[in-house]
Design a protein around this motif. Structure first.
Motif, PDB file in Angstrom:
ATOM      1  N   ILE A  32      -0.193  -0.808  -3.476  1.00  0.00           N
ATOM      2  CA  ILE A  32      -0.483   0.552  -3.013  1.00  0.00           C
ATOM      3  C   ILE A  32       0.314   1.584  -3.797  1.00  0.00           C
ATOM      4  CG2 ILE A  32       1.257   0.850  -1.223  1.00  0.00           C
ATOM      5  CD1 ILE A  32      -2.540   1.634  -1.034  1.00  0.00           C
ATOM      6  N   GLN A  33       1.371   1.170  -4.490  1.00  0.00           N
ATOM      7  CA  GLN A  33       2.145   2.115  -5.293  1.00  0.00           C
ATOM      8  C   GLN A  33       1.385   2.617  -6.515  1.00  0.00           C
ATOM      9  OE1 GLN A  33       5.947   0.365  -6.275  1.00  0.00           O
ATOM     10  NE2 GLN A  33       6.564   0.179  -4.129  1.00  0.00           N
ATOM     11  N   ARG A  38      -5.419  10.655  -0.955  1.00  0.00           N
ATOM     12  CA  ARG A  38      -6.055  10.110   0.241  1.00  0.00           C
ATOM     13  C   ARG A  38      -6.581   8.689   0.038  1.00  0.00           C
ATOM     14  NH1 ARG A  38      -7.670  13.518   4.365  1.00  0.00           N
ATOM     15  NH2 ARG A  38      -9.699  12.502   4.587  1.00  0.00           N
ATOM     16  N   THR A  39      -6.746   8.267  -1.215  1.00  0.00           N
ATOM     17  CA  THR A  39      -7.228   6.909  -1.445  1.00  0.00           C
ATOM     18  C   THR A  39      -6.222   5.865  -0.968  1.00  0.00           C
ATOM     19  OG1 THR A  39      -8.251   5.450  -3.103  1.00  0.00           O
ATOM     20  CG2 THR A  39      -6.283   6.650  -3.779  1.00  0.00           C
ATOM     21  N   ARG A  40      -4.943   6.218  -0.873  1.00  0.00           N
ATOM     22  CA  ARG A  40      -3.935   5.266  -0.388  1.00  0.00           C
ATOM     23  C   ARG A  40      -4.268   4.823   1.039  1.00  0.00           C
ATOM     24  NH1 ARG A  40       1.343   5.073  -2.585  1.00  0.00           N
ATOM     25  NH2 ARG A  40       2.166   4.994  -0.464  1.00  0.00           N
ATOM     26  N   PHE A  41      -4.562   5.779   1.901  1.00  0.00           N
ATOM     27  CA  PHE A  41      -4.914   5.423   3.276  1.00  0.00           C
ATOM     28  C   PHE A  41      -6.218   4.628   3.304  1.00  0.00           C
ATOM     29  CE2 PHE A  41      -7.321   6.065   7.133  1.00  0.00           C
ATOM     30  CZ  PHE A  41      -6.401   5.799   8.134  1.00  0.00           C
ATOM     31  N   ASP A  42      -7.216   5.071   2.543  1.00  0.00           N
ATOM     32  CA  ASP A  42      -8.514   4.386   2.547  1.00  0.00           C
ATOM     33  C   ASP A  42      -8.356   2.914   2.185  1.00  0.00           C
ATOM     34  OD1 ASP A  42      -9.857   6.685   3.251  1.00  0.00           O
ATOM     35  OD2 ASP A  42     -10.255   7.284   1.181  1.00  0.00           O
ATOM     36  N   ARG A  43      -7.551   2.637   1.181  1.00  0.00           N
ATOM     37  CA  ARG A  43      -7.369   1.255   0.727  1.00  0.00           C
ATOM     38  C   ARG A  43      -6.581   0.433   1.752  1.00  0.00           C
ATOM     39  NH1 ARG A  43      -8.666   0.427  -4.673  1.00  0.00           N
ATOM     40  NH2 ARG A  43      -9.385   2.311  -5.721  1.00  0.00           N
ATOM     41  N   LEU A  44      -5.532   1.013   2.309  1.00  0.00           N
ATOM     42  CA  LEU A  44      -4.759   0.295   3.324  1.00  0.00           C
ATOM     43  C   LEU A  44      -5.596   0.013   4.566  1.00  0.00           C
ATOM     44  CD1 LEU A  44      -1.366   2.231   3.076  1.00  0.00           C
ATOM     45  CD2 LEU A  44      -1.744  -0.178   2.489  1.00  0.00           C
ATOM     46  N   ILE A  47      -8.065  -2.835   3.877  1.00  0.00           N
ATOM     47  CA  ILE A  47      -7.379  -4.135   3.875  1.00  0.00           C
ATOM     48  C   ILE A  47      -7.046  -4.551   5.300  1.00  0.00           C
ATOM     49  CG2 ILE A  47      -5.267  -5.326   3.157  1.00  0.00           C
ATOM     50  CD1 ILE A  47      -5.287  -3.547   0.630  1.00  0.00           C
ATOM     51  N   GLY A  48      -6.608  -3.594   6.116  1.00  0.00           N
ATOM     52  CA  GLY A  48      -6.286  -3.906   7.508  1.00  0.00           C
ATOM     53  C   GLY A  48      -7.485  -4.362   8.305  1.00  0.00           C
ATOM     54  N   ARG A  49      -8.665  -3.844   7.994  1.00  0.00           N
ATOM     55  CA  ARG A  49      -9.875  -4.221   8.725  1.00  0.00           C
ATOM     56  C   ARG A  49     -10.567  -5.451   8.148  1.00  0.00           C
ATOM     57  NH1 ARG A  49     -13.655  -0.598   7.877  1.00  0.00           N
ATOM     58  NH2 ARG A  49     -12.486   0.740   6.476  1.00  0.00           N
ATOM     59  N   SER A  50     -10.093  -5.928   6.974  1.00  0.00           N
ATOM     60  CA  SER A  50     -10.803  -7.029   6.317  1.00  0.00           C
ATOM     61  C   SER A  50      -9.964  -8.279   6.119  1.00  0.00           C
ATOM     62  CB  SER A  50     -11.328  -6.560   4.943  1.00  0.00           C
ATOM     63  OG  SER A  50     -12.177  -5.448   5.066  1.00  0.00           O
ATOM     64  N   SER A  51      -8.682  -8.132   5.823  1.00  0.00           N
ATOM     65  CA  SER A  51      -7.848  -9.280   5.473  1.00  0.00           C
ATOM     66  C   SER A  51      -7.129  -9.835   6.705  1.00  0.00           C
ATOM     67  CB  SER A  51      -6.824  -8.872   4.410  1.00  0.00           C
ATOM     68  OG  SER A  51      -5.929  -9.930   4.151  1.00  0.00           O
ATOM     69  N   VAL A  52      -7.386 -11.086   7.001  1.00  0.00           N
ATOM     70  CA  VAL A  52      -6.707 -11.725   8.141  1.00  0.00           C
ATOM     71  C   VAL A  52      -5.204 -11.849   7.894  1.00  0.00           C
ATOM     72  CG1 VAL A  52      -6.566 -13.814   9.541  1.00  0.00           C
ATOM     73  CG2 VAL A  52      -8.807 -12.941   8.840  1.00  0.00           C
ATOM     74  N   LEU A  54      -3.207 -10.069   5.928  1.00  0.00           N
ATOM     75  CA  LEU A  54      -2.519  -8.797   5.726  1.00  0.00           C
ATOM     76  C   LEU A  54      -2.868  -7.756   6.781  1.00  0.00           C
ATOM     77  CD1 LEU A  54      -2.816  -8.336   1.838  1.00  0.00           C
ATOM     78  CD2 LEU A  54      -0.883  -9.215   3.139  1.00  0.00           C
ATOM     79  N   CYS A  55      -3.630  -8.133   7.773  1.00  0.00           N
ATOM     80  CA  CYS A  55      -4.163  -7.179   8.743  1.00  0.00           C
ATOM     81  C   CYS A  55      -3.078  -6.286   9.347  1.00  0.00           C
ATOM     82  CB  CYS A  55      -4.914  -7.914   9.851  1.00  0.00           C
ATOM     83  SG  CYS A  55      -5.432  -6.866  11.229  1.00  0.00           S
ATOM     84  N   VAL A  56      -2.095  -6.869   9.981  1.00  0.00           N
ATOM     85  CA  VAL A  56      -1.088  -6.102  10.715  1.00  0.00           C
ATOM     86  C   VAL A  56      -0.242  -5.262   9.763  1.00  0.00           C
ATOM     87  CG1 VAL A  56       0.903  -6.250  12.246  1.00  0.00           C
ATOM     88  CG2 VAL A  56      -1.043  -7.786  12.577  1.00  0.00           C
ATOM     89  N   ASP A  57       0.215  -5.864   8.658  1.00  0.00           N
ATOM     90  CA  ASP A  57       1.043  -5.127   7.701  1.00  0.00           C
ATOM     91  C   ASP A  57       0.286  -3.941   7.121  1.00  0.00           C
ATOM     92  OD1 ASP A  57       3.151  -6.840   8.096  1.00  0.00           O
ATOM     93  OD2 ASP A  57       2.671  -8.126   6.380  1.00  0.00           O
ATOM     94  N   ALA A  58      -0.983  -4.146   6.796  1.00  0.00           N
ATOM     95  CA  ALA A  58      -1.777  -3.067   6.203  1.00  0.00           C
ATOM     96  C   ALA A  58      -2.031  -1.951   7.207  1.00  0.00           C
ATOM     97  CB  ALA A  58      -3.097  -3.624   5.670  1.00  0.00           C
ATOM     98  N   LEU A  59      -2.330  -2.303   8.447  1.00  0.00           N
ATOM     99  CA  LEU A  59      -2.572  -1.274   9.455  1.00  0.00           C
ATOM    100  C   LEU A  59      -1.299  -0.488   9.759  1.00  0.00           C
ATOM    101  CD1 LEU A  59      -4.956  -3.126  11.965  1.00  0.00           C
ATOM    102  CD2 LEU A  59      -5.544  -1.346  10.319  1.00  0.00           C
TER     103      LEU A  59
END
Length: 452
Positions: A32-33, A38-44, A47-52, A54-59
């Motif tokens: 993410i660095q 605004r793309t930073r939030f979109d990408r995080l 990932i939070g809604r798709s990756s099992v 990384l879900c919690v860390d990304a959200l």
């Protein structure tokens, strides 16, 4: 997987979302660095809604990112997701004080900027009106009112006076259109930015235009044109000029994957591997270069295996996720077709070993390709053989020889006729072809043979 996560991804699955159960190869913090804006939030959030894994860390990271901005709707959405996925996390509780203060500040700022703009319009100062619309547009974009932001940015156009201002307006509108996934509008705004800058600015703007254009074309599933755009991006320009859209690693992945899906072996060699500028991008993602090299060298199963090992990463990209199944299918189809070219017959077991897997049967894939016309072959399910349908080489050679003979005969007759006319010193009238030549020989050549 905890019960909370299981329930969360059950909801996502019911909504038609893509779920990635394998861990990606990238580190979330380092990944993410590479971005800003605004793309930073979109990408995080994706990932939070798709990756099992990384879900919690990304959200949680998306929650922190939302609180660094002023878009309260984004904050509400990510906290709602986190409350379902991990209700015991501190970030899963709404920060009501922050919400109220931010919304109040947003309303006051909107009112202030609107009043200022109204005053500028009353005074009829073009530069102040342009800057007022820009400030209001940036504010509306930051609070998530993309429709209002697009309207404010569009109102800047009548008041721009320099090439730089034209480019700035175009970038604002492109950024909003990308967030709204309006791919045709992205291309339209980019076309208005070209040719409005000096040579120095043009060099720094070139990769931005190429990369954004490639993303827009990819969004419209025009993969070959998108690949050409990514491959043409200048790698010498610093990523800070376009990292609110994509990173250099993204350019390597987008360009390499789309080239594999849409280009033949020769183009892959000349336009990808031998492309000195794009090679700089490929150095950041060596597995993409390896996959392209494997395809060019005829190691098709190795190429597919390389790409499959990185599929989880690509399924977590905001622009690639939707297109990965189609891109991978096109690459697999190309590999299978190229694999079969040297053979007249291949055992199904051999094909399964090269292109199949524990839960993927190449026989079904072959049937689909044959039915679609992608592969000219037949499958013998009894003898377990794949027989390619190749043209009759002897018949083709004879047809080519006859065509060559007819062409030679026609040319010979034409030349003899012209020689006879010239020898008889004949002249005749006819419709002249375009040309300014004079003289008997030239005149004869310039008449249709139907006038003889």
């Amino acid at each position: 997987m905890t019960n909370h996560l299981l329930n969360f991804f059950t909801v996502i699955d019911n909504q038609g979302g893509i779920i990635v159960r394998d861990a990606p190869k990238f580190d979330l913090d380092l990944y993410i660095q590479n971005y800003r804006g605004r793309t930073r939030f979109d990408r995080l959030f994706l990932i939070g809604r798709s990756s099992v894994p990384l879900c919690v860390d990304a959200l949680k990271a998306a929650t922190a990112e939302a609180k660094r901005g002023r878009d309260t709707q984004r904050y509400r959405e990510v906290v709602e997701h986190l409350r379902i996925a991990a209700p015991n996390e501190p970030e899963a509780t709404f920060d009501q004080a922050w919400l109220e203060s931010t919304e109040s500040a947003n309303r006051n700022e909107t009112h202030r900027l609107t009043a200022e703009l109204k005053g500028y319009k009353n005074n009829l100062i073009k530069e102040s009106i342009r800057m007022g619309n820009e400030d209001l547009g940036k504010h509306l974009e930051s609070i998530g009112d993309l429709n209002g932001a697009a309207e404010s940015y569009s109102k800047m156009r009548p008041d721009v006076s320099t090439p730089k201002q034209i480019v700035d307006v175009g970038k604002h509108l492109v950024r909003v259109s990308l967030q709204r996934r309006e791919w045709s509008m992205v291309s339209a705004h980019l076309s208005k930015m070209g040719g409005n800058q000096n040579s120095e600015d043009e060099k720094t703007l070139q990769p931005y235009i190429k990369i954004v254009s490639g993303i827009a074309l990819m969004g419209q599933e025009r993969f070959h044109e998108a690949a050409i755009a990514f491959l043409a991006a200048d790698a010498e320009v610093a990523a800070s000029h376009y990292n609110e859209v994509a990173s250099p690693n993204d350019v390597a992945i987008y360009g390499g994957l789309l080239a594999l899906a849409s280009m033949d072996r020769r183009d892959l060699q000349t336009k990808v591997l031998d492309n000195s500028s794009f090679r700089t991008f490929l150095e950041r993602e060596p597995h993409i270069r390896r996959a392209v090299t494997q395809f060019v060298n005829g190691r098709y199963s190795a190429c597919i295996a390389t790409l499959e090992s990185h599929r989880p990463d690509y399924l977590l990209d905001i622009y690639l996720q939707k297109h990965i199944p189609k891109i991978y299918d096109e690459i697999r189809n190309k590999c299978i077709v190229q694999y079969l070219i040297p053979f007249s017959r291949v055992k199904l077991d051999t094909m399964q070993a090269a292109f199949g897997g524990p839960d993927k049967f190449v026989e079904d894939e072959l049937f689909t390709m044959i039915k679609a016309g992608t592969l000219k072959a037949s499958v013998n399910t009894i003898d377990k053989l794949v027989t390619t349908v190749s043209p009759n080489s002897r018949l083709k050679m004879q047809a080519d020889a006859l065509e060559t003979a007819r062409s030679y005969e026609k040319q010979a007759i034409d030349r003899l006729r012209r020689m006879s006319i010239a020898a008889a010193d004949l002249e005749f009238k006819g419709q002249r072809r375009t040309g300014g030549m004079h003289g008997l020989g030239a005149s004869v050549d310039m008449f249709d043979e139907t006038t003889v």
